[in-house]
Design an enzyme around this catalytic site. Sequence first.
Site, mmCIF file in Angstrom:
data_model
loop_
_atom_site.group_PDB
_atom_site.id
_atom_site.type_symbol
_atom_site.label_atom_id
_atom_site.label_comp_id
_atom_site.label_asym_id
_atom_site.label_seq_id
_atom_site.Cartn_x
_atom_site.Cartn_y
_atom_site.Cartn_z
ATOM 1 N N TYR A 145 3.641 7.282 14.437
ATOM 2 C CA TYR A 145 4.035 8.176 13.342
ATOM 3 C C TYR A 145 5.364 8.860 13.720
ATOM 4 O O TYR A 145 5.547 9.273 14.867
ATOM 5 C CB TYR A 145 2.917 9.201 13.140
ATOM 6 C CG TYR A 145 3.197 10.209 12.068
ATOM 7 C CD1 TYR A 145 3.207 9.842 10.728
ATOM 8 C CD2 TYR A 145 3.465 11.537 12.384
ATOM 9 C CE1 TYR A 145 3.468 10.766 9.744
ATOM 10 C CE2 TYR A 145 3.715 12.466 11.399
ATOM 11 C CZ TYR A 145 3.726 12.071 10.081
ATOM 12 O OH TYR A 145 3.981 12.991 9.096
ATOM 13 N N ASP B 176 -4.614 7.777 18.003
ATOM 14 C CA ASP B 176 -4.468 8.451 16.709
ATOM 15 C C ASP B 176 -5.128 7.541 15.672
ATOM 16 O O ASP B 176 -4.613 6.468 15.351
ATOM 17 C CB ASP B 176 -2.972 8.663 16.423
ATOM 18 C CG ASP B 176 -2.721 9.334 15.073
ATOM 19 O OD1 ASP B 176 -3.592 9.263 14.189
ATOM 20 O OD2 ASP B 176 -1.622 9.904 14.905
ATOM 21 N N LYS C 128 -4.627 13.265 5.523
ATOM 22 C CA LYS C 128 -4.559 11.970 4.861
ATOM 23 C C LYS C 128 -5.924 11.607 4.276
ATOM 24 O O LYS C 128 -6.435 12.326 3.462
ATOM 25 C CB LYS C 128 -4.054 10.919 5.860
ATOM 26 C CG LYS C 128 -2.816 11.368 6.648
ATOM 27 C CD LYS C 128 -1.603 11.573 5.776
ATOM 28 C CE LYS C 128 -0.426 12.221 6.499
ATOM 29 N NZ LYS C 128 -0.075 11.659 7.780
HETATM 30 C C1 PLP Z 1 0.491 12.154 8.916
HETATM 31 C C2 PLP Z 1 0.211 11.649 10.266
HETATM 32 C C3 PLP Z 1 0.277 12.491 11.384
HETATM 33 C C4 PLP Z 1 0.643 13.940 11.264
HETATM 34 O O1 PLP Z 1 -0.264 14.648 10.487
HETATM 35 P P1 PLP Z 1 0.136 15.965 9.657
HETATM 36 O O2 PLP Z 1 -1.167 16.434 9.149
HETATM 37 O O3 PLP Z 1 1.105 15.535 8.598
HETATM 38 O O4 PLP Z 1 0.769 16.892 10.639
HETATM 39 C C5 PLP Z 1 -0.015 11.967 12.628
HETATM 40 N N1 PLP Z 1 -0.320 10.663 12.773
HETATM 41 C C6 PLP Z 1 -0.393 9.823 11.738
HETATM 42 C C7 PLP Z 1 -0.749 8.390 11.965
HETATM 43 C C8 PLP Z 1 -0.122 10.279 10.438
HETATM 44 O O5 PLP Z 1 -0.173 9.422 9.405
#
Ligand code: PLP
Length: 399
Positions: free
Chosen positions: A112, A184, A209
């Site tokens: 990301y 992640d 998300k």
């Molecule tokens: C959006 C996202 C993040 C960060 O999350 P936020 O809630 O926007 O801070 C981290 N890793 C991935 C894979 C993401 O899609």
Amino acid sequence: MTKDKGPLGGSLMRPFPAPGSASWPVVTPIYPSVVYASETPDALDAQYEGRVSGYTYSREGHPNADVVANLVGAMEGIEGGTLTGSGMGAVTAVLMGLFKSGDHVIGGNQLYGRSLRMMKEDLPRLGFGVSLVDAGDADAVKAAIRPETRAVLIEVVANPTLRIADLDGIARVCREAGVLLVVDNTFTTPRALRPFEHGADIVIHSLTKLLAGHSDVMLGWVGARDAAIAQRLDVFAVTAGLTPSPFDCWLAERGMLTFPLRFEKAQANARALAEAMVDLPGMARVIYPGRPDHPDANRAAALVGGQGGNMLSFELTGGRAAANAFTAAARGLNFAPTLGDVGTTISHPASSSHRALTPEERGALGISEGFFRLSVGLEETEALIEVITAAVDAANRAG
Ligand SMILES: *Cc1c(COP(=O)(O)O)cnc(C)c1O
């Protein structure tokens, strides 16, 4: 660890009872209180010493955060975890809360964007060594390991190319080297993949998300298999002030109750859309992890099985003019840089997430001006196919 025990892994919690009532609310109340009062200093001692449980000050924890942390933990197959004000808060808790100057960390080179930025800009400034490698190549990870390496951070499905990491290979390398594996799991979600079952030591989520799922709350989660590591992450999150607001947690809880249903519908839509799109004129390629023509089809099958998820990328043969025509013609679908919303959203990496790269660097990743990523939502399937087909047609006429 059971995978299919009802909508949230059998972990639905009963809300706290209402004071003075023999019955209880069916919805978790919101606890906005910053501070919690105690009866006596002895009672507070008992609480701090862990003999009774209780809250003190909401940066240190509050009921709404605990309810959501427990829901995510149950889905990932561990107890609890720490909730943070955003997904990046969870990444920060891991990278800054566990390691120190002189330590070395390895990251996937398609992480990301902000995670990548933290590894490239912030960690070196703080005296960390950083290496970025292709997460599809466990040998490359192995070759990057040094005596001072502490962790490897990867995502299983890369954005926006949807390439699949060699999770099992990297887990083996990490285990042999005594290095923490951090995954992640935002794109895959525990519905498709539970990284702890593949040897991950720490799992991160952006609840912003798919898990919260309505584009109205930012929240993150981090959980560790080892209790001592979980404790260090939690203490750092409290010290750094990463704690989320009770209202945001409440919104996320509400969203998460329908996550499994939303995931199934969005995934079914993505699969049907990919199928409909491959044969459209002007379509250079469609990338969907559930398809046999995906570049990592075997790995996808082994890791996520039939759960290809809701993310789908594709490349139009036309250039910027075709791209402009596509988004303008995609009636009712938002051209917006997020994912996991109830509605389908369109991302154009060349003008958003990957705009800082040179055209050559984008080219090396296969990201042309005609490259798009869709976060497929919950629309009626036939209507969605119709809108996308019309937008591709408009793109062909323009580009
Ligand atoms: C959006 C996202 C993040 C960060 O999350 P936020 O809630 O926007 O801070 C981290 N890793 C991935 C894979 C993401 O899609």
